[in-house]
Design a protein around this motif. Structure first.
Motif, PDB file in Angstrom:
ATOM      1  N   HIS A 117      34.261  50.192  28.581  1.00  0.00           N
ATOM      2  CA  HIS A 117      34.966  50.211  27.349  1.00  0.00           C
ATOM      3  C   HIS A 117      35.836  49.025  26.621  1.00  0.00           C
ATOM      4  CE1 HIS A 117      36.998  54.145  28.881  1.00  0.00           C
ATOM      5  NE2 HIS A 117      36.282  53.533  30.237  1.00  0.00           N
TER       6      HIS A 117
ATOM      7  N   ARG B  49      25.518  50.359  30.096  1.00  0.00           N
ATOM      8  CA  ARG B  49      26.435  51.483  29.284  1.00  0.00           C
ATOM      9  C   ARG B  49      26.191  51.162  27.950  1.00  0.00           C
ATOM     10  NH1 ARG B  49      28.400  51.485  33.979  1.00  0.00           N
ATOM     11  NH2 ARG B  49      28.849  53.542  35.167  1.00  0.00           N
TER      12      ARG B  49
ATOM     13  N   GLN C  92      36.898  48.182  36.614  1.00  0.00           N
ATOM     14  CA  GLN C  92      36.843  49.462  36.327  1.00  0.00           C
ATOM     15  C   GLN C  92      36.260  49.078  34.611  1.00  0.00           C
ATOM     16  OE1 GLN C  92      38.779  52.596  38.265  1.00  0.00           O
ATOM     17  NE2 GLN C  92      37.432  53.734  36.198  1.00  0.00           N
ATOM     18  N   ARG C  93      37.240  48.905  33.937  1.00  0.00           N
ATOM     19  CA  ARG C  93      37.203  49.434  33.184  1.00  0.00           C
ATOM     20  C   ARG C  93      35.988  48.443  31.639  1.00  0.00           C
ATOM     21  NH1 ARG C  93      40.899  51.413  29.586  1.00  0.00           N
ATOM     22  NH2 ARG C  93      39.775  50.982  27.219  1.00  0.00           N
TER      23      ARG C  93
ATOM     24  N   ARG D 141      27.768  46.957  32.956  1.00  0.00           N
ATOM     25  CA  ARG D 141      28.497  47.611  31.487  1.00  0.00           C
ATOM     26  C   ARG D 141      26.815  47.910  29.900  1.00  0.00           C
ATOM     27  NH1 ARG D 141      33.735  47.125  29.050  1.00  0.00           N
ATOM     28  NH2 ARG D 141      33.309  45.542  27.063  1.00  0.00           N
TER      29      ARG D 141
ATOM     30  N   ARG E 267      24.909  53.664  24.809  1.00  0.00           N
ATOM     31  CA  ARG E 267      25.674  53.798  23.831  1.00  0.00           C
ATOM     32  C   ARG E 267      24.815  53.323  22.336  1.00  0.00           C
ATOM     33  NH1 ARG E 267      31.345  51.949  24.092  1.00  0.00           N
ATOM     34  NH2 ARG E 267      30.992  52.552  25.790  1.00  0.00           N
TER      35      ARG E 267
ATOM     36  N   THR F  45      33.236  47.898  33.839  1.00  0.00           N
ATOM     37  CA  THR F  45      32.508  48.544  34.258  1.00  0.00           C
ATOM     38  C   THR F  45      31.362  49.279  33.011  1.00  0.00           C
ATOM     39  OG1 THR F  45      32.762  47.653  36.148  1.00  0.00           O
ATOM     40  CG2 THR F  45      30.626  48.943  36.207  1.00  0.00           C
ATOM     41  N   GLU F  46      32.340  50.617  33.070  1.00  0.00           N
ATOM     42  CA  GLU F  46      32.272  51.286  32.239  1.00  0.00           C
ATOM     43  C   GLU F  46      32.183  51.423  30.829  1.00  0.00           C
ATOM     44  OE1 GLU F  46      35.841  53.763  33.239  1.00  0.00           O
ATOM     45  OE2 GLU F  46      35.088  54.158  34.956  1.00  0.00           O
TER      46      GLU F  46
END
Length: 286
Positions: A282, A175, A276-277, A172, A179, A279-280
């Motif tokens: 969100h 990412r 999943q959220r 995370r 970003r 890790t991605e």
């Protein structure tokens, strides 16, 4: 630590200048998972937003009140974002430095025991040494993240669950780093200079101020520009009611036997979806 993780850690250690601290912490298989969990807390302390908020499905009224109080405090206190990018290795180094009493670059048994005590999962708060390592203290938000990875619902993280939490939060962080660079690194040099970091700070403060004004408009009944104790209590009550509503919505989806609670089996798909959220990247307004 599995073979692939050890190889990756060794590569990072060799690639990063001055990475001896990282080498030291990753050479100790016993300490590394706890260091990574603590680093995850520091990374989370930099964020805003409702990370893992659907963990309210396993909350009672006191927990929801604590969550609401933390959320209200977040909107009361001006953000202290420095404008930097998320740096998981730096967070790990900070954890080691904070607990490495003999300054040998790694955590011995006694030092590791102290770190584990600071991370004690059966408490409703993190001990002050670790909590003060972040710019903000968000113990309830971190409780939600722990709930997400406690797949067997025993109230503590196993070694595998702790490793999964560390992996997810590190991914995370990477990412969120990418970003932020994409959004604010206007000269494309891969780092944020002071002007670019100032743009980050101004953007985050503007989001915070917008939310603050929305809360004032709704709850500042005496129009003095601040929420007094009574007005803050009304806001907290509203946030608890919203959490109970969200809890009911989640139960509708995952409580397959309709008994009003999630069994370990019923909660697992929710936990996996939230993993999943997380890790991605969100639910992070950075």
């Amino acid at each position: 630590m599995n073979r692939r993780t050890r190889i990756l850690a060794a590569s990072l250690c060799l690639a990063v200048p001055g990475g001896l601290t990282a080498c030291g912490l990753d050479s100790d298989d016993a300490a590394a998972p706890h260091v990574r969990e603590a680093a995850a807390y520091l990374a989370l302390a930099e964020e805003e937003g409702g990370l893992g908020e659907d963990a309210v499905v396993d909350s009672d009224t006191p927990r929801l009140e604590a969550l609401a109080a933390e959320e209200v405090e977040d909107t009361r206190t001006e953000p202290t974002d420095t404008g930097d990018v998320c740096d998981f290795d730096a967070h790990r180094a900070r954890v080691v430095a904070r607990h490495d009493e003999n300054a040998d670059g790694e955590l011995g048994r006694r030092e590791l025991r102290a770190l584990r005590a600071d991370l004690d999962e059966r408490r409703d708060f993190l001990r002050s040494r670790l909590a003060q390592g972040g710019r903000r203290v968000r113990p309830q938000a971190f409780w939600r993240v722990r709930w997400v990875f406690d797949e067997d619902a025993d109230g503590a993280l196993s070694s595998d669950e702790r490793a999964a939490l560390g992996d997810a939060m590190e991914a995370r962080c990477q990412r969120l780093r990418a970003r932020r660079l994409e959004q604010y690194d206007t000269n494309g040099d891969g780092v944020l200079d002071e002007a670019e970091r100032r743009a980050v700070r101004e953007s985050r403060r503007a989001r915070w101020e917008l939310l603050r004004q929305e809360r004032l408009q709704a709850y500042d009944v005496n129009h003095d520009g601040a929420l007094d104790a009574s007005e803050s209590a009304t806001l907290r009550k509203a946030r608890v009611e919203a959490a109970w509503k969200r809890r009911a919505e989640v139960l509708t989806t995952y409580d397959t036997d309709a008994d009003g609670v999630l069994s370990t089996t019923e909660a697992l798909p929710l936990r996996e979806a939230l993993q999943q959220r997380i890790t991605e990247g969100h639910d992070a307004e950075r």
